[in-house]
Design a protein around this motif. Structure first.
Motif, PDB file in Angstrom:
ATOM      1  N   ILE A 167      -7.158  12.211  -8.891  1.00 43.17           N
ATOM      2  CA  ILE A 167      -7.508  10.680  -8.316  1.00 43.17           C
ATOM      3  C   ILE A 167      -6.376   9.572  -8.316  1.00 43.17           C
ATOM      4  N   VAL A 168      -6.892   8.670  -6.910  1.00 44.62           N
ATOM      5  CA  VAL A 168      -5.281   7.775  -7.002  1.00 44.62           C
ATOM      6  C   VAL A 168      -5.840   6.639  -8.015  1.00 44.62           C
ATOM      7  N   ILE A 169      -5.808   6.354  -8.613  1.00 41.44           N
ATOM      8  CA  ILE A 169      -5.806   4.735  -9.619  1.00 41.44           C
ATOM      9  C   ILE A 169      -4.769   3.718  -9.341  1.00 41.44           C
ATOM     10  N   GLU A 170      -3.793   3.737  -9.149  1.00 37.80           N
ATOM     11  CA  GLU A 170      -2.841   2.504  -9.016  1.00 37.80           C
ATOM     12  C   GLU A 170      -1.360   2.513  -8.010  1.00 37.80           C
ATOM     13  N   LEU A 171      -1.135   1.801  -7.322  1.00 43.02           N
ATOM     14  CA  LEU A 171       0.001   1.994  -6.422  1.00 43.02           C
ATOM     15  C   LEU A 171       0.642   1.008  -7.409  1.00 43.02           C
ATOM     16  N   ARG A 172       2.244   1.476  -7.102  1.00 44.44           N
ATOM     17  CA  ARG A 172       3.318   0.578  -8.424  1.00 44.44           C
ATOM     18  C   ARG A 172       4.616   0.014  -7.588  1.00 44.44           C
ATOM     19  N   PHE A 173       5.221  -0.858  -7.249  1.00 45.63           N
ATOM     20  CA  PHE A 173       5.997  -1.293  -6.610  1.00 45.63           C
ATOM     21  C   PHE A 173       7.480  -2.253  -6.794  1.00 45.63           C
ATOM     22  N   ALA A 174       8.655  -1.638  -7.529  1.00 46.06           N
ATOM     23  CA  ALA A 174       9.599  -2.802  -8.337  1.00 46.06           C
ATOM     24  C   ALA A 174       9.795  -3.638  -7.204  1.00 46.06           C
ATOM     25  N   ARG A 175       9.982  -5.213  -7.660  1.00 48.31           N
ATOM     26  CA  ARG A 175       9.807  -6.215  -7.133  1.00 48.31           C
ATOM     27  C   ARG A 175      11.656  -6.396  -6.271  1.00 48.31           C
ATOM     28  N   PRO A 176      12.051  -6.543  -4.801  1.00 45.96           N
ATOM     29  CA  PRO A 176      12.574  -6.534  -3.591  1.00 45.96           C
ATOM     30  C   PRO A 176      13.794  -7.508  -4.813  1.00 45.96           C
ATOM     31  N   PRO A 177      15.704  -6.321  -4.332  1.00 45.69           N
ATOM     32  CA  PRO A 177      16.112  -7.482  -4.754  1.00 45.69           C
ATOM     33  C   PRO A 177      16.150  -8.926  -3.520  1.00 45.69           C
ATOM     34  N   ALA A 178      17.236  -9.536  -4.083  1.00 50.34           N
ATOM     35  CA  ALA A 178      17.827 -10.748  -3.667  1.00 50.34           C
ATOM     36  C   ALA A 178      18.043 -10.630  -1.762  1.00 50.34           C
ATOM     37  N   HIS A 179      17.861 -11.737  -0.780  1.00 43.18           N
ATOM     38  CA  HIS A 179      18.429 -11.327   0.080  1.00 43.18           C
ATOM     39  C   HIS A 179      17.422  -9.532   0.912  1.00 43.18           C
ATOM     40  N   THR A 180      16.341 -10.054   0.833  1.00 45.04           N
ATOM     41  CA  THR A 180      15.555  -8.691   1.668  1.00 45.04           C
ATOM     42  C   THR A 180      14.430  -8.527   2.089  1.00 45.04           C
ATOM     43  N   GLY A 181      14.702  -8.249   3.399  1.00 47.17           N
ATOM     44  CA  GLY A 181      14.115  -8.813   4.761  1.00 47.17           C
ATOM     45  C   GLY A 181      12.727  -7.715   4.941  1.00 47.17           C
ATOM     46  N   SER A 182      12.066  -8.338   5.674  1.00 43.73           N
ATOM     47  CA  SER A 182      10.592  -6.944   6.416  1.00 43.73           C
ATOM     48  C   SER A 182       9.967  -6.701   6.936  1.00 43.73           C
ATOM     49  N   ALA A 183       9.393  -5.866   7.868  1.00 48.21           N
ATOM     50  CA  ALA A 183       8.635  -6.429   8.637  1.00 48.21           C
ATOM     51  C   ALA A 183       8.017  -5.247   9.192  1.00 48.21           C
ATOM     52  N   TYR A 184       6.658  -5.133   9.758  1.00 43.47           N
ATOM     53  CA  TYR A 184       5.869  -3.235  10.310  1.00 43.47           C
ATOM     54  C   TYR A 184       5.491  -4.154  11.649  1.00 43.47           C
ATOM     55  N   GLN A 185       5.751  -3.169  12.141  1.00 40.81           N
ATOM     56  CA  GLN A 185       5.402  -3.305  13.943  1.00 40.81           C
ATOM     57  C   GLN A 185       4.855  -2.421  14.534  1.00 40.81           C
ATOM     58  N   LYS A 186       4.330  -2.105  15.408  1.00 44.90           N
ATOM     59  CA  LYS A 186       3.596  -0.307  16.123  1.00 44.90           C
ATOM     60  C   LYS A 186       2.557  -1.346  17.208  1.00 44.90           C
ATOM     61  N   LEU A 187       2.581  -0.337  17.966  1.00 47.21           N
ATOM     62  CA  LEU A 187       1.989  -0.026  19.531  1.00 47.21           C
ATOM     63  C   LEU A 187       0.393   0.577  19.691  1.00 47.21           C
ATOM     64  N   ALA A 188       0.305  -0.195  18.899  1.00 44.94           N
ATOM     65  CA  ALA A 188      -1.709   0.474  18.466  1.00 44.94           C
ATOM     66  C   ALA A 188      -2.370   0.308  20.100  1.00 44.94           C
ATOM     67  N   ASN A 189      -2.996   2.316  19.465  1.00 38.42           N
ATOM     68  CA  ASN A 189      -3.843   2.083  20.583  1.00 38.42           C
ATOM     69  C   ASN A 189      -5.237   0.877  20.265  1.00 38.42           C
TER      70      ASN A 189
END
Length: 289
Positions: A167-189
């Motif tokens: 069973i999946v019990i947890e997800l873990r993510f390292a904090r991003p470094p400085a000067h980091t940018g992100s985005a999510y876009q989609k063509l949706a049904n």
């Protein structure tokens, strides 16, 4: 057909109880978390488990917390909780942005981050974000816990490295470094809100505005959610002007096993992958301060 086949329902109160039930019933059992993927499949009889193990009542698997340089998210954390998290908005606005455009409010209230990565729908939104952020998936089975890198977790369409008795019990993510940018876009049904083509992008620049790290993931266009290494390689080490971004995005579908269905042909998805990736790179770049 809109009525599931007969099944026995088992509400687990603890992770150990859920694991015991999985061992007891083996291939005849399925895990139920939020249920927005499994229940529709059962109603269409695409899935006909004889035993349904409900983990939604297990205490202690719904949280978002900071642990030194890592953000930990419990597997039963809902999209709505992610969308409203100040901590995630601070470190991973990409995840908040993604959660806010998943399906509708009812789905976001019930759907879970652990369920999304375990289901590994190629057109799902959150698996692409988890992959782009280079997350780690903590799973638990009879032999204890183990951690799997997101890059190694998704093996194919609805196929993961998760063992049948885990069973999946947890997800873990390292904090991003400085000067980091992100985005999510989609063509949706427009009916299902699933991605016909989507892209999650994370970029890091140095003091000279040169790209030192790039994570570009494509959803919806191919047989699985996967990283576009051709685009990543075309960005790293470069200053991201219009020509560089356009050239990099043109390689978005280079390594993809494109799908063709009533929502779009392979050629259409190839073209849209380039368009969506270019737009998402530009959006991520604008968010770097």
């Amino acid at each position: 057909m809109s009525i599931p086949a007969a099944f026995d329902y088992h509400p687990a109160q603890t992770v150990d109880e859920a694991l015991s039930l999985l061992q007891q019933y083996g291939d005849d059992a399925k895990i139920l978390a939020g249920g927005h993927s499994l229940i529709p499949a059962m109603k269409l009889r695409l899935a006909q488990p004889e035993h349904l193990v409900d983990i939604g009542r297990i205490q202690g698997l719904s949280y978002i917390k900071e642990e030194q340089d890592t953000i930990a998210i419990g597997a039963l954390t809902t999209y709505t909780q992610i969308e409203r998290s100040d901590l995630l908005q601070q470190y991973f606005p990409l995840m908040v942005e993604c959660a806010s455009i998943i399906a509708d409010q009812q789905v976001r209230n019930r759907g879970t981050i652990g369920g999304s990565i375990a289901h590994a729908d190629p057109a799902g939104d959150m698996p692409g974000v988890i992959l782009a952020l280079k997350g780690e998936i903590v799973v638990q089975g009879p032999g204890g816990k183990r951690t799997i890198a997101a890059d190694d977790f998704i093996l194919g369409a609805f196929e993961t490295a998760l063992e049948p008795d885990e069973i999946v019990i947890e997800l873990r993510f390292a904090r991003p470094p400085a000067h980091t940018g992100s985005a999510y876009q989609k063509l949706a049904n427009q009916a299902s809100h699933y991605a016909i083509v989507g892209s999650a992008v994370v970029l890091t620049l140095d003091a000279n505005k040169t790209c030192t790290a790039a994570s570009v993931v494509i959803t919806g266009a191919s047989m699985k959610t996967e990283r576009s290494r051709a685009v990543e390689q075309a960005l790293i080490g470069k200053q991201l002007d219009t020509a560089t971004i356009t050239d990099a995005a043109s390689h978005a579908a280079d390594e993809l096993e494109l799908v063709s269905d009533i929502h779009g042909s392979e050629e259409y998805r190839k073209q849209m992958a380039s368009v969506i990736v270019r737009r998402t790179i530009n959006s991520a770049l604008e968010r770097i301060s």
